[in-house]
Scaffold this motif. Structure first.
Motif, short mmCIF file in Angstrom:
data_model
loop_
_atom_site.label_atom_id
_atom_site.label_comp_id
_atom_site.label_asym_id
_atom_site.label_seq_id
_atom_site.Cartn_x
_atom_site.Cartn_y
_atom_site.Cartn_z
N GLU A 43 16.32 -5.99 65.86
CA GLU A 43 15.62 -5.78 64.59
C GLU A 43 15.30 -7.12 63.96
O GLU A 43 16.18 -7.98 63.84
CB GLU A 43 16.48 -4.96 63.63
CG GLU A 43 16.75 -3.57 64.12
CD GLU A 43 17.61 -2.76 63.13
OE1 GLU A 43 17.68 -3.12 61.94
OE2 GLU A 43 18.22 -1.78 63.58
N ASN A 82 17.68 -9.49 62.19
CA ASN A 82 18.59 -8.75 61.30
C ASN A 82 19.81 -8.34 62.08
O ASN A 82 20.92 -8.74 61.78
CB ASN A 82 17.87 -7.54 60.69
CG ASN A 82 18.84 -6.66 59.90
OD1 ASN A 82 19.83 -7.16 59.36
ND2 ASN A 82 18.58 -5.36 59.86
N GLU A 83 19.60 -7.54 63.13
CA GLU A 83 20.76 -7.18 63.97
C GLU A 83 20.29 -6.76 65.35
O GLU A 83 19.11 -6.50 65.57
CB GLU A 83 21.59 -6.08 63.31
CG GLU A 83 20.87 -4.78 63.09
CD GLU A 83 21.77 -3.72 62.45
OE1 GLU A 83 22.93 -4.01 62.13
OE2 GLU A 83 21.29 -2.59 62.28
N TRP A 126 24.13 -4.31 47.42
CA TRP A 126 23.51 -5.52 46.88
C TRP A 126 24.36 -6.05 45.73
O TRP A 126 24.79 -5.28 44.87
CB TRP A 126 22.10 -5.21 46.36
CG TRP A 126 21.09 -5.12 47.46
CD1 TRP A 126 20.55 -3.99 47.99
CD2 TRP A 126 20.50 -6.22 48.16
NE1 TRP A 126 19.67 -4.30 49.00
CE2 TRP A 126 19.61 -5.68 49.12
CE3 TRP A 126 20.62 -7.62 48.10
CZ2 TRP A 126 18.87 -6.46 49.99
CZ3 TRP A 126 19.88 -8.40 48.96
CH2 TRP A 126 19.01 -7.83 49.91
N PHE A 128 13.14 -9.55 60.90
CA PHE A 128 12.43 -9.69 59.63
C PHE A 128 11.28 -10.65 59.86
O PHE A 128 11.50 -11.78 60.33
CB PHE A 128 13.35 -10.28 58.55
CG PHE A 128 14.52 -9.40 58.17
CD1 PHE A 128 14.33 -8.05 57.86
CD2 PHE A 128 15.79 -9.94 58.07
CE1 PHE A 128 15.42 -7.26 57.49
CE2 PHE A 128 16.88 -9.15 57.70
CZ PHE A 128 16.69 -7.80 57.40
N GLY A 133 17.65 2.82 53.74
CA GLY A 133 18.44 2.25 54.83
C GLY A 133 18.25 2.97 56.16
O GLY A 133 18.75 2.52 57.17
N GLY A 156 22.30 1.55 56.85
CA GLY A 156 22.45 1.17 55.44
C GLY A 156 23.79 1.57 54.83
O GLY A 156 24.02 1.35 53.65
N HIS A 159 11.65 1.58 56.63
CA HIS A 159 12.92 2.26 56.32
C HIS A 159 12.83 2.88 54.94
O HIS A 159 12.12 2.40 54.07
CB HIS A 159 14.08 1.26 56.33
CG HIS A 159 14.39 0.70 57.68
ND1 HIS A 159 13.70 -0.36 58.21
CD2 HIS A 159 15.30 1.06 58.60
CE1 HIS A 159 14.18 -0.64 59.41
NE2 HIS A 159 15.16 0.21 59.68
N LYS A 177 19.43 -12.89 50.91
CA LYS A 177 18.33 -11.91 50.95
C LYS A 177 17.19 -12.46 51.82
O LYS A 177 16.76 -13.60 51.63
CB LYS A 177 17.82 -11.66 49.54
CG LYS A 177 16.68 -10.67 49.46
CD LYS A 177 16.35 -10.35 48.01
CE LYS A 177 15.40 -9.19 47.89
NZ LYS A 177 14.01 -9.52 48.06
N ALA A 178 16.75 -11.65 52.75
CA ALA A 178 15.59 -12.03 53.56
C ALA A 178 14.34 -11.60 52.80
O ALA A 178 14.19 -10.42 52.48
CB ALA A 178 15.64 -11.33 54.92
N PHE A 188 11.29 -10.73 53.44
CA PHE A 188 10.39 -10.40 54.55
C PHE A 188 9.14 -9.69 54.05
O PHE A 188 9.15 -9.05 53.01
CB PHE A 188 11.11 -9.57 55.60
CG PHE A 188 11.73 -8.28 55.09
CD1 PHE A 188 10.97 -7.13 54.97
CD2 PHE A 188 13.08 -8.23 54.76
CE1 PHE A 188 11.55 -5.94 54.53
CE2 PHE A 188 13.66 -7.05 54.30
CZ PHE A 188 12.88 -5.90 54.19
#
Ligand code: AMP
Length: 358
Positions: free
Chosen positions: A255, A267-268, A160, A257, A216, A155, A213, A184-185, A187
């Motif tokens: 990762e 995500n990543e 944002w 969502f 972050g 994070g 989480h 923005k996801a 999720f």
């Protein structure tokens, strides 16, 4: 390259908790481990045969490590590309390879690669200046998440942006560095999949974990997550596409969502063992650390089925001081990293609470 027998030496760049748990798994299979880390007596070095105390881009240190180790791996993805080249010149097999590192080091390249192999992500825009950012906000709508392209984790390096008026402040907040603006996801939950690819191209995928989480930083993982078979199959297909697209060798974390409508967005990816895979230590016969060692050594991959349901909780900062109470819980398996100073938010250990498989 030949399969590495027990008695071979593995090199690990990075001596934190991931390097430490990799080293412990390697040692159980009879390997010797040498750590390269600038911090003397780092957590991984204290459970390994040796440490080279030097910067990750020190050419002499890399040449020495490349000569003493038959295979070299990493516990973090921000290894300079030149370091990988020097290691390989020393004669060591380096895994994962340069392609995986390059993709994982840059969020725009990462998302471009992912979409190219059919692993969908949120919509995104590359941002190099305030004008790009404003145009991106126009296209993606608000709120949108501005992240540095490189070197963000847990994070950090992200903010944002809730309106166009906030754009200038956000651009400043991330240091006016090359960035990515992400839609923005929406999720319903965050999932992750840990998977491995061997030197022979074999692929092994662990059951999905569900992650929570806070600020972050990962707090808990519950695995197996108890998702339906379609979601499990989708995640497995995503992991397979990524592993094959990168010609990857080793363990990879993805990762995800979960949008709650059957769709999964990536995500990543993390080209290494991953915090959301720590549950495998007490939930699977072959955990992610052993799996990574097997993959890079050219051994057959181990089984990935869960024999227990595990709730993994990270111990951050002074939470580690609860070790007496935690060690008295009959179902709790404590994993401590041997870090001397419990700075706020620092990952000091984790606890795996082991439950029956449902
Ligand atoms: P990252 O550093 O990219 O893993 O982001 C850390 C956390 O921020 C993720 O685990 C999510 O909870 C949240 N996050 C990241 N990207 C997005 C996004 N595009 N939309 C919504 N939440 C996000």
């Amino acid at each position: 390259m030949a399969v590495l027998p027990p008695g071979s030496t593995l090199g690990i760049l990075g001596g934190g908790q991931l390097g430490r748990m990799l080293s412990q798994a390697a040692s159980r299979l009879g390997f010797n481990v040498v750590i390269l880390d600038p911090e003397e007596n780092c957590p991984a070095a204290r459970v390994s045969q040796g440490q080279i105390v030097a910067a990750y881009d020190d050419p002499t240190a890399l040449t020495v490590l490349g000569r003493v180790a038959q295979a070299v791996t990493f516990e973090f993805e921000n290894v300079p590309a030149a370091s990988v080249a020097t290691l390989a010149e020393g004669g060591a097999l380096v895994a994962p390879g340069p392609k995986a590192l390059a993709v994982a080091q840059d969020r725009v390249d990462e998302k471009t690669f992912l979409n190219g192999v059919g692993a969908t992500t949120v919509d995104f825009v590359a941002v190099d200046n305030l004008d790009n950012l404003l145009a991106g906000l126009e296209r993606l709508g608000t709120p949108a998440l501005l992240k540095t392209r490189r070197e963000g984790y847990d994070g950090k390096g992200q903010v944002w942006v809730r309106s166009a008026e906030m754009a200038a402040d956000a651009w400043q907040a991330i240091g006016e560095r090359p960035a990515i603006l992400e839609a923005k996801a929406d999720f319903t939950r965050e999932l992750s999949v840990i998977a491995a690819r061997g030197r022979d191209g074999a692929i092994a995928v662990y059951p999905l974990g569900e992650n929570v989480h806070a600020g972050g930083v990962l707090k808990t993982t519950i695995a197996p997550a108890g998702v339906d078979a379609t979601t499990e199959a989708r995640a497995s297909a995503i992991a397979t596409a990524v592993l094959e697209g990168l010609e990857y060798v080793g363990v990879l974390g993805v990762e995800l969502f979960d949008l709650g409508n059957g769709a999964l967005l990536v995500n990543e990816i993390a080209p290494r063992v991953h915090n959301t895979g720590h549950w495998t230590q007490d939930g699977c016969a072959c955990d992610q650390f052993e799996q990574h060692v097997r993959a890079i050594a050219g051994w057959p991959l181990g089984p990935t089925a869960a024999h227990a349901r595990v709730e993994m909780t990270n111990l951050l900062g002074d939470e580690v001081e609860q070790w007496t109470a935690l060690s008295a819980e009959p179902d709790a398996r404590l994993h401590l990293y041997g870090k001397a100073e419990a700075r706020p938010g620092r990952k000091m250990g984790h606890v795996n609470r082991v439950k029956p498989l449902v």
